[in-house]
Design a protein around this motif. Structure first.
Motif, PDB file in Angstrom:
ATOM      1  N   THR A 139      -3.898   6.373   6.120  1.00  0.00           N
ATOM      2  CA  THR A 139      -3.983   5.219   5.350  1.00  0.00           C
ATOM      3  C   THR A 139      -2.834   5.077   4.447  1.00  0.00           C
ATOM      4  O   THR A 139      -2.281   3.974   4.250  1.00  0.00           O
ATOM      5  CB  THR A 139      -5.282   5.623   4.221  1.00  0.00           C
ATOM      6  N   ALA A 140      -2.223   6.326   4.033  1.00  0.00           N
ATOM      7  CA  ALA A 140      -0.915   6.219   3.264  1.00  0.00           C
ATOM      8  C   ALA A 140       0.232   5.573   3.881  1.00  0.00           C
ATOM      9  O   ALA A 140       0.866   4.772   3.464  1.00  0.00           O
ATOM     10  CB  ALA A 140      -0.705   7.628   2.626  1.00  0.00           C
ATOM     11  N   ALA A 141       0.232   5.617   5.280  1.00  0.00           N
ATOM     12  CA  ALA A 141       1.348   5.217   6.100  1.00  0.00           C
ATOM     13  C   ALA A 141       1.144   3.627   6.333  1.00  0.00           C
ATOM     14  O   ALA A 141       1.891   2.886   6.221  1.00  0.00           O
ATOM     15  CB  ALA A 141       1.306   5.975   7.469  1.00  0.00           C
ATOM     16  N   ALA A 142      -0.264   3.455   6.512  1.00  0.00           N
ATOM     17  CA  ALA A 142      -0.411   2.097   6.756  1.00  0.00           C
ATOM     18  C   ALA A 142      -0.098   1.350   5.310  1.00  0.00           C
ATOM     19  O   ALA A 142       0.414   0.024   5.307  1.00  0.00           O
ATOM     20  CB  ALA A 142      -1.961   1.540   7.038  1.00  0.00           C
ATOM     21  N   GLN A 143      -0.564   1.623   4.085  1.00  0.00           N
ATOM     22  CA  GLN A 143      -0.218   1.161   2.858  1.00  0.00           C
ATOM     23  C   GLN A 143       1.302   1.089   2.637  1.00  0.00           C
ATOM     24  O   GLN A 143       1.624  -0.056   2.150  1.00  0.00           O
ATOM     25  CB  GLN A 143      -0.895   1.904   1.893  1.00  0.00           C
ATOM     26  N   GLU A 144       1.986   2.059   3.074  1.00  0.00           N
ATOM     27  CA  GLU A 144       3.498   1.995   2.842  1.00  0.00           C
ATOM     28  C   GLU A 144       4.078   0.881   3.713  1.00  0.00           C
ATOM     29  O   GLU A 144       5.034   0.039   3.396  1.00  0.00           O
ATOM     30  CB  GLU A 144       3.846   3.277   3.018  1.00  0.00           C
ATOM     31  N   ALA A 145       3.719   0.706   4.880  1.00  0.00           N
ATOM     32  CA  ALA A 145       3.899  -0.311   5.809  1.00  0.00           C
ATOM     33  C   ALA A 145       3.699  -1.809   5.152  1.00  0.00           C
ATOM     34  O   ALA A 145       4.522  -2.370   5.158  1.00  0.00           O
ATOM     35  CB  ALA A 145       3.278  -0.368   7.287  1.00  0.00           C
ATOM     36  N   ALA A 146       2.587  -1.964   4.704  1.00  0.00           N
ATOM     37  CA  ALA A 146       2.262  -3.155   4.027  1.00  0.00           C
ATOM     38  C   ALA A 146       2.910  -3.295   2.770  1.00  0.00           C
ATOM     39  O   ALA A 146       3.438  -4.448   2.862  1.00  0.00           O
ATOM     40  CB  ALA A 146       0.661  -3.227   3.696  1.00  0.00           C
ATOM     41  N   ARG A 147       3.272  -2.378   2.171  1.00  0.00           N
ATOM     42  CA  ARG A 147       4.007  -2.596   0.758  1.00  0.00           C
ATOM     43  C   ARG A 147       5.607  -2.942   1.276  1.00  0.00           C
ATOM     44  O   ARG A 147       6.111  -4.114   0.686  1.00  0.00           O
ATOM     45  CB  ARG A 147       4.076  -1.143   0.103  1.00  0.00           C
ATOM     46  N   ARG A 148       5.987  -2.301   2.344  1.00  0.00           N
ATOM     47  CA  ARG A 148       7.484  -2.995   2.745  1.00  0.00           C
ATOM     48  C   ARG A 148       7.620  -4.216   3.261  1.00  0.00           C
ATOM     49  O   ARG A 148       8.414  -4.839   2.731  1.00  0.00           O
ATOM     50  CB  ARG A 148       7.948  -1.907   3.815  1.00  0.00           C
ATOM     51  N   VAL A 149       6.465  -4.576   4.098  1.00  0.00           N
ATOM     52  CA  VAL A 149       6.552  -5.855   4.663  1.00  0.00           C
ATOM     53  C   VAL A 149       6.384  -7.042   3.555  1.00  0.00           C
ATOM     54  O   VAL A 149       7.221  -7.945   3.320  1.00  0.00           O
ATOM     55  CB  VAL A 149       5.326  -5.996   5.500  1.00  0.00           C
ATOM     56  N   MET A 150       5.492  -6.609   2.164  1.00  0.00           N
ATOM     57  CA  MET A 150       5.150  -7.654   1.321  1.00  0.00           C
ATOM     58  C   MET A 150       6.463  -7.503   0.461  1.00  0.00           C
ATOM     59  O   MET A 150       6.811  -8.971   0.076  1.00  0.00           O
ATOM     60  CB  MET A 150       3.954  -7.351   0.424  1.00  0.00           C
ATOM     61  N   VAL A 151       7.065  -6.790   0.035  1.00  0.00           N
ATOM     62  CA  VAL A 151       8.465  -6.728  -0.702  1.00  0.00           C
ATOM     63  C   VAL A 151       9.461  -7.399  -0.137  1.00  0.00           C
ATOM     64  O   VAL A 151       9.891  -7.921  -0.753  1.00  0.00           O
ATOM     65  CB  VAL A 151       8.837  -5.312  -1.232  1.00  0.00           C
ATOM     66  N   GLU A 152       9.680  -7.026   1.303  1.00  0.00           N
ATOM     67  CA  GLU A 152      10.711  -7.630   2.061  1.00  0.00           C
ATOM     68  C   GLU A 152      10.359  -9.309   1.999  1.00  0.00           C
ATOM     69  O   GLU A 152      11.608  -9.995   1.958  1.00  0.00           O
ATOM     70  CB  GLU A 152      10.768  -7.212   3.427  1.00  0.00           C
ATOM     71  N   LEU A 153       9.291  -9.734   1.999  1.00  0.00           N
ATOM     72  CA  LEU A 153       9.060 -11.120   2.427  1.00  0.00           C
ATOM     73  C   LEU A 153       8.973 -11.635   0.965  1.00  0.00           C
ATOM     74  O   LEU A 153       8.774 -12.915   0.675  1.00  0.00           O
ATOM     75  CB  LEU A 153       7.704 -11.450   2.898  1.00  0.00           C
ATOM     76  N   GLY A 154       8.809 -10.963  -0.153  1.00  0.00           N
ATOM     77  CA  GLY A 154       8.604 -11.715  -1.699  1.00  0.00           C
ATOM     78  C   GLY A 154       7.254 -12.265  -1.397  1.00  0.00           C
ATOM     79  O   GLY A 154       7.170 -13.425  -1.825  1.00  0.00           O
ATOM     80  N   TYR A 155       6.236 -11.688  -1.052  1.00  0.00           N
ATOM     81  CA  TYR A 155       4.990 -12.152  -0.653  1.00  0.00           C
ATOM     82  C   TYR A 155       4.132 -12.188  -1.899  1.00  0.00           C
ATOM     83  O   TYR A 155       4.177 -11.308  -2.479  1.00  0.00           O
ATOM     84  CB  TYR A 155       4.318 -11.134   0.635  1.00  0.00           C
ATOM     85  N   ALA A 175     -12.374   3.883   7.752  1.00  0.00           N
ATOM     86  CA  ALA A 175     -12.134   4.234   9.006  1.00  0.00           C
ATOM     87  C   ALA A 175     -12.067   5.656   9.661  1.00  0.00           C
ATOM     88  O   ALA A 175     -12.003   6.372   8.094  1.00  0.00           O
ATOM     89  CB  ALA A 175     -10.453   3.584   9.408  1.00  0.00           C
ATOM     90  N   GLN A 176     -12.231   6.171  10.370  1.00  0.00           N
ATOM     91  CA  GLN A 176     -11.865   7.578  10.537  1.00  0.00           C
ATOM     92  C   GLN A 176     -10.745   7.976  10.920  1.00  0.00           C
ATOM     93  O   GLN A 176     -10.329   7.598  11.972  1.00  0.00           O
ATOM     94  CB  GLN A 176     -12.734   8.058  11.922  1.00  0.00           C
ATOM     95  N   ALA A 177     -10.001   8.315   9.853  1.00  0.00           N
ATOM     96  CA  ALA A 177      -8.505   8.546   9.735  1.00  0.00           C
ATOM     97  C   ALA A 177      -8.158   9.314   8.645  1.00  0.00           C
ATOM     98  O   ALA A 177      -8.828   9.401   7.489  1.00  0.00           O
ATOM     99  CB  ALA A 177      -7.727   7.158   9.804  1.00  0.00           C
ATOM    100  N   ALA A 178      -7.152  10.179   9.047  1.00  0.00           N
ATOM    101  CA  ALA A 178      -6.617  11.155   7.944  1.00  0.00           C
ATOM    102  C   ALA A 178      -6.177  10.380   6.629  1.00  0.00           C
ATOM    103  O   ALA A 178      -5.645   9.140   6.810  1.00  0.00           O
ATOM    104  CB  ALA A 178      -5.650  12.014   8.512  1.00  0.00           C
ATOM    105  N   CYS A 213      -9.470  -0.224   7.381  1.00  0.00           N
ATOM    106  CA  CYS A 213     -10.503  -0.825   8.149  1.00  0.00           C
ATOM    107  C   CYS A 213     -10.530  -0.266   9.745  1.00  0.00           C
ATOM    108  O   CYS A 213      -9.345   0.015  10.216  1.00  0.00           O
ATOM    109  CB  CYS A 213     -10.536  -2.172   8.308  1.00  0.00           C
ATOM    110  N   GLU A 214     -11.664   0.080  10.314  1.00  0.00           N
ATOM    111  CA  GLU A 214     -11.564   0.496  11.788  1.00  0.00           C
ATOM    112  C   GLU A 214     -12.283  -0.726  12.748  1.00  0.00           C
ATOM    113  O   GLU A 214     -13.311  -1.100  12.368  1.00  0.00           O
ATOM    114  CB  GLU A 214     -12.365   1.762  11.938  1.00  0.00           C
ATOM    115  N   ASN A 215     -11.630  -1.130  13.676  1.00  0.00           N
ATOM    116  CA  ASN A 215     -11.745  -2.302  14.198  1.00  0.00           C
ATOM    117  C   ASN A 215     -12.215  -2.124  15.567  1.00  0.00           C
ATOM    118  O   ASN A 215     -11.427  -1.499  16.518  1.00  0.00           O
ATOM    119  CB  ASN A 215     -10.741  -3.285  14.121  1.00  0.00           C
ATOM    120  N   ASP A 216     -13.281  -2.674  16.297  1.00  0.00           N
ATOM    121  CA  ASP A 216     -13.523  -2.725  17.682  1.00  0.00           C
ATOM    122  C   ASP A 216     -13.382  -4.274  18.368  1.00  0.00           C
ATOM    123  O   ASP A 216     -13.742  -5.000  17.727  1.00  0.00           O
ATOM    124  CB  ASP A 216     -14.944  -2.417  17.928  1.00  0.00           C
ATOM    125  N   HIS A 217     -12.510  -4.089  19.474  1.00  0.00           N
ATOM    126  CA  HIS A 217     -12.402  -5.538  20.044  1.00  0.00           C
ATOM    127  C   HIS A 217     -12.966  -5.397  21.244  1.00  0.00           C
ATOM    128  O   HIS A 217     -12.977  -4.654  22.311  1.00  0.00           O
ATOM    129  CB  HIS A 217     -10.654  -5.749  20.221  1.00  0.00           C
TER     130      HIS A 217
END
Ligand code: AMP
Length: 359
Positions: free
Chosen positions: A232-248, A225-228, A209-213
């Protein structure tokens, strides 16, 4: 392991609009909702089967709540982590778990955790007092942002620092509370990833998602979002690592700054459904709210595929008085949160506009 059946009750800590939309999604799958809030006449309680109106440290009320529901979740991250721990002690299954809540409540712990999971953040330092701020600012060099460690949201509790002599005013502005000093990130845009993890570890991602504040408050989200694709793959990988680490278990959101060189810098972790995911109600196969309900109830996750290009605009403060104009606009999918009082900047509702994908 738990699996709730239709007719079982889901407990939600917090009575705001996210709880309201969670309750509506839960109802669609045949669940009842019990809202626990310290706010009378809350948006969520008005669509819930039951409400407990009590303080977050009322152990008798928390015990009764724990016995009444099959699972507990929260709709805002500032529910005290002790409340979630008291519920666990009373026998409740709390999803996401108290550790995830505790980390997201403290901006210093959050950034330390993100870095430990190999997710980049702005450079930061914990700030104890004004002397400490002056010393750390000398090292970090402006521009920087001073934020409270706790209880900041929607740009509240933060001060921009452009020169060393701004330190005192910034310290005053954040209420002389324990803080975090962050290096200013000259980002190109702001993006967020919304992901869900089920009880057996299955993960799905929504499109970036692309957000304006404006003044720290989300005003508009656009997808895609306007993004390569690599972003997106890097954002997904970050979320995956966070969720696995937290047992989320549940829906999790990470907000990022997208820098000019295409790298992502994580700003904030939300252990919950998120404003930037409201488009999923109208624009995705499974909304973020249904997804969260599925995850915490031990159900299979639904497809997170996006059906449309979407734009979500928040209705803030007095803009809510124009509800009749939004209602008359056939291109606007209108969502109002039933808040009784209008205050400047308060999130009163949102509108989603849809277009065929790629048009
Ligand atoms: P926050 O309260 O951390 O969500 O920040 C609210 C908004 O302030 C963000 O969405 C950004 O637009 C801006 N902001 C926060 N931290 C930074 C930073 N380190 N560098 C640049 N902008 C920031």
């Amino acid at each position: 392991m738990i699996a709730l059946k239709p007719g079982d009750r889901i407990g939600i800590l917090g009575g705001g609009q996210l709880g309201r939309m969670l309750a509506m999604a839960a109802a669609r799958l045949g669940f009842d909702v019990h809202v626990y809030t310290d706010e009378a006449d809350s948006p969520a309680s008005r669509v819930a089967a039951r409400t407990t109106l009590a303080a977050y440290d009322d152990h008798a009320a928390l015990g009764a709540f724990a016995r009444d529901v099959g699972v507990v979740t929260s709709e805002f991250e500032n529910v005290p982590a002790e409340t979630a721990e008291a519920l666990v002690a009373a026998g409740a299954v709390v999803r996401p778990n108290p550790r995830a809540l505790a980390i997201a409540q403290d901006r210093v712990e959050e950034k330390r955790f993100l870095n430990s999971a190999d997710v980049a953040t702005a450079p930061f330092s914990a700030i104890a007092d004004l002397q400490d701020l002056k010393g750390k600012l000398d090292l970090m060099k402006p521009p920087a942002i001073l934020k409270t460690r706790r209880l900041g949201y929607d740009g509240q509790g933060q001060a921009r620092i452009t020169k060393l002599t701004d330190a005192e005013a910034a310290w005053e502005k954040i209420g002389q509370a324990p803080g975090i000093l962050e290096g200013y990130c000259p980002f190109e845009r702001e993006v967020s990833i919304i992901a869900a993890r089920g009880e057996f570890g299955a993960i799905v991602f929504y499109d970036l998602c692309e957000n304006d504040h404006t003044g720290g408050i989300l005003t508009r989200t656009r997808v895609p979002a306007q993004a390569a694709p690599a972003v997106t793959a890097a954002a997904q990988e970050a979320a995956r690592r966070v969720m696995v680490e937290l047992g989320y278990v549940g829906v999790l959101t990470i907000e990022f700054f997208l820098m000019k060189d295409g790298t992502l810098v994580a700003n904030e972790l939300a252990p919950r459904v998120h404003n930037s995911g409201h488009w999923t109600i109208d624009g995705a196969v499974t909304s973020q709210f249904e997804q969260h309900v599925r995850a915490i109830c031990g159900w299979p996750l639904g497809p997170a595929d996006r059906l449309f290009d979407a734009e979500m605009i928040n209705i803030l403060g007095d803009e809510a008085h124009a509800w009749a104009r939004f209602a008359a606009d056939p291109g606007a999918r209108l969502h109002l949160y039933g808040k009784r009082d209008t205050r400047a900047g308060r999130k009163m509702g949102h509108v989603t506009r849809l277009k065929p994908r790629g048009s």
